[in-house]
Design a protein around this motif. Structure first.
Motif, PDB file in Angstrom:
ATOM      1  N   MET A   1       0.865  -1.170   0.000  1.00  0.00           N
ATOM      2  CA  MET A   1       0.000   0.000   0.000  1.00  0.00           C
ATOM      3  C   MET A   1       0.901   1.219   0.000  1.00  0.00           C
ATOM      4  O   MET A   1       1.683   1.428   0.908  1.00  0.00           O
ATOM      5  CB  MET A   1      -0.867  -0.042   1.257  1.00  0.00           C
ATOM      6  CG  MET A   1      -1.682   1.176   1.456  1.00  0.00           C
ATOM      7  SD  MET A   1      -2.330   1.149   3.116  1.00  0.00           S
ATOM      8  CE  MET A   1      -3.987   0.816   2.832  1.00  0.00           C
ATOM      9  N   SER A   2       0.820   1.994  -1.011  1.00  0.00           N
ATOM     10  CA  SER A   2       1.663   3.180  -1.081  1.00  0.00           C
ATOM     11  C   SER A   2       0.786   4.408  -1.121  1.00  0.00           C
ATOM     12  O   SER A   2      -0.394   4.349  -1.420  1.00  0.00           O
ATOM     13  CB  SER A   2       2.576   3.123  -2.302  1.00  0.00           C
ATOM     14  OG  SER A   2       1.795   3.167  -3.474  1.00  0.00           O
ATOM     15  N   GLY A   3       1.383   5.516  -0.812  1.00  0.00           N
ATOM     16  CA  GLY A   3       0.631   6.753  -0.819  1.00  0.00           C
ATOM     17  C   GLY A   3       1.570   7.908  -0.616  1.00  0.00           C
ATOM     18  O   GLY A   3       2.786   7.741  -0.575  1.00  0.00           O
ATOM     19  N   ALA A  48      -0.980   2.931  19.518  1.00  0.00           N
ATOM     20  CA  ALA A  48      -0.699   3.196  18.104  1.00  0.00           C
ATOM     21  C   ALA A  48      -1.754   2.488  17.263  1.00  0.00           C
ATOM     22  O   ALA A  48      -2.512   1.658  17.770  1.00  0.00           O
ATOM     23  CB  ALA A  48       0.696   2.694  17.744  1.00  0.00           C
ATOM     24  N   VAL A  49      -1.790   2.824  15.994  1.00  0.00           N
ATOM     25  CA  VAL A  49      -2.716   2.203  15.055  1.00  0.00           C
ATOM     26  C   VAL A  49      -1.902   1.477  13.999  1.00  0.00           C
ATOM     27  O   VAL A  49      -0.916   2.003  13.487  1.00  0.00           O
ATOM     28  CB  VAL A  49      -3.622   3.256  14.376  1.00  0.00           C
ATOM     29  CG1 VAL A  49      -4.491   2.608  13.321  1.00  0.00           C
ATOM     30  CG2 VAL A  49      -4.468   3.966  15.400  1.00  0.00           C
ATOM     31  N   GLN A  50      -2.326   0.270  13.697  1.00  0.00           N
ATOM     32  CA  GLN A  50      -1.709  -0.488  12.611  1.00  0.00           C
ATOM     33  C   GLN A  50      -2.706  -0.548  11.466  1.00  0.00           C
ATOM     34  O   GLN A  50      -3.887  -0.845  11.661  1.00  0.00           O
ATOM     35  CB  GLN A  50      -1.380  -1.894  13.089  1.00  0.00           C
ATOM     36  CG  GLN A  50      -0.739  -2.764  12.037  1.00  0.00           C
ATOM     37  CD  GLN A  50      -0.463  -4.143  12.582  1.00  0.00           C
ATOM     38  OE1 GLN A  50      -1.364  -4.841  13.013  1.00  0.00           O
ATOM     39  NE2 GLN A  50       0.807  -4.513  12.596  1.00  0.00           N
ATOM     40  N   LEU A  51      -2.249  -0.228  10.281  1.00  0.00           N
ATOM     41  CA  LEU A  51      -3.061  -0.289   9.073  1.00  0.00           C
ATOM     42  C   LEU A  51      -2.454  -1.383   8.208  1.00  0.00           C
ATOM     43  O   LEU A  51      -1.341  -1.237   7.707  1.00  0.00           O
ATOM     44  CB  LEU A  51      -3.044   1.057   8.344  1.00  0.00           C
ATOM     45  CG  LEU A  51      -3.780   1.161   7.027  1.00  0.00           C
ATOM     46  CD1 LEU A  51      -5.285   0.964   7.230  1.00  0.00           C
ATOM     47  CD2 LEU A  51      -3.528   2.518   6.398  1.00  0.00           C
ATOM     48  N   ALA A  52      -3.177  -2.509   8.075  1.00  0.00           N
ATOM     49  CA  ALA A  52      -2.630  -3.655   7.365  1.00  0.00           C
ATOM     50  C   ALA A  52      -3.522  -4.032   6.181  1.00  0.00           C
ATOM     51  O   ALA A  52      -4.727  -4.216   6.356  1.00  0.00           O
ATOM     52  CB  ALA A  52      -2.510  -4.847   8.315  1.00  0.00           C
ATOM     53  N   PRO A  53      -2.933  -4.140   4.992  1.00  0.00           N
ATOM     54  CA  PRO A  53      -3.717  -4.580   3.836  1.00  0.00           C
ATOM     55  C   PRO A  53      -4.061  -6.061   3.971  1.00  0.00           C
ATOM     56  O   PRO A  53      -3.253  -6.857   4.446  1.00  0.00           O
ATOM     57  CB  PRO A  53      -2.778  -4.328   2.653  1.00  0.00           C
ATOM     58  CG  PRO A  53      -1.410  -4.316   3.233  1.00  0.00           C
ATOM     59  CD  PRO A  53      -1.547  -3.860   4.657  1.00  0.00           C
ATOM     60  N   ARG A  60      -7.199  -3.506   7.411  1.00  0.00           N
ATOM     61  CA  ARG A  60      -7.616  -3.661   8.803  1.00  0.00           C
ATOM     62  C   ARG A  60      -6.907  -2.613   9.639  1.00  0.00           C
ATOM     63  O   ARG A  60      -5.683  -2.490   9.614  1.00  0.00           O
ATOM     64  CB  ARG A  60      -7.268  -5.052   9.321  1.00  0.00           C
ATOM     65  CG  ARG A  60      -7.574  -5.204  10.815  1.00  0.00           C
ATOM     66  CD  ARG A  60      -7.352  -6.605  11.313  1.00  0.00           C
ATOM     67  NE  ARG A  60      -8.359  -7.458  10.707  1.00  0.00           N
ATOM     68  CZ  ARG A  60      -8.112  -8.689  10.259  1.00  0.00           C
ATOM     69  NH1 ARG A  60      -6.909  -9.200  10.336  1.00  0.00           N
ATOM     70  NH2 ARG A  60      -9.073  -9.403   9.720  1.00  0.00           N
ATOM     71  N   LEU A  61      -7.692  -1.834  10.400  1.00  0.00           N
ATOM     72  CA  LEU A  61      -7.153  -0.908  11.392  1.00  0.00           C
ATOM     73  C   LEU A  61      -7.187  -1.612  12.735  1.00  0.00           C
ATOM     74  O   LEU A  61      -8.228  -2.133  13.137  1.00  0.00           O
ATOM     75  CB  LEU A  61      -8.017   0.356  11.480  1.00  0.00           C
ATOM     76  CG  LEU A  61      -7.945   1.332  10.327  1.00  0.00           C
ATOM     77  CD1 LEU A  61      -9.003   2.411  10.487  1.00  0.00           C
ATOM     78  CD2 LEU A  61      -6.571   1.945  10.239  1.00  0.00           C
ATOM     79  N   SER A  62      -6.061  -1.648  13.418  1.00  0.00           N
ATOM     80  CA  SER A  62      -5.969  -2.303  14.723  1.00  0.00           C
ATOM     81  C   SER A  62      -5.256  -1.408  15.712  1.00  0.00           C
ATOM     82  O   SER A  62      -4.319  -0.693  15.344  1.00  0.00           O
ATOM     83  CB  SER A  62      -5.178  -3.615  14.610  1.00  0.00           C
ATOM     84  OG  SER A  62      -5.735  -4.477  13.660  1.00  0.00           O
TER      85      SER A  62
END
Length: 81
Positions: A1-3, A48-53, A60-62
């Motif tokens: 995931m890029s941005g 913290a928040v983890q954003l995983a594809p 998934r936001l965790s």
């Protein structure tokens, strides 16, 4: 995931807006969601928040413990998948 290169604050804001927009623009939470222990670990460290594809094209936001070595970067890492 890029941005685009976002600061941790900008990335947090973007995730909040994405969650709200996906839920029709608003989300009702109990006031207790903002108590000190809900926002951090009780010792002054924030979560913290983890954003995983995921394989199905979703993400998934965790909530995860904030890395102890995060420094000013708050542990933000954007990787291509």
């Amino acid at each position: 995931m890029s941005g685009p290169s976002l600061s941790p604050a900008d990335m947090s804001h973007a995730m909040l807006i994405a969650v709200l927009m996906h839920n029709g623009g608003s989300l009702d939470l109990p006031a207790t969601a903002f108590e000190a222990d809900a926002l951090g670990d009780g010792r002054g460290a924030h979560h913290a928040v983890q954003l995983a594809p995921l394989d199905d094209g979703t993400v998934r936001l965790s909530v995860i413990p904030r890395p102890s070595d995060a420094g000013d970067g708050a542990g933000l890492e954007v990787r291509d998948v």
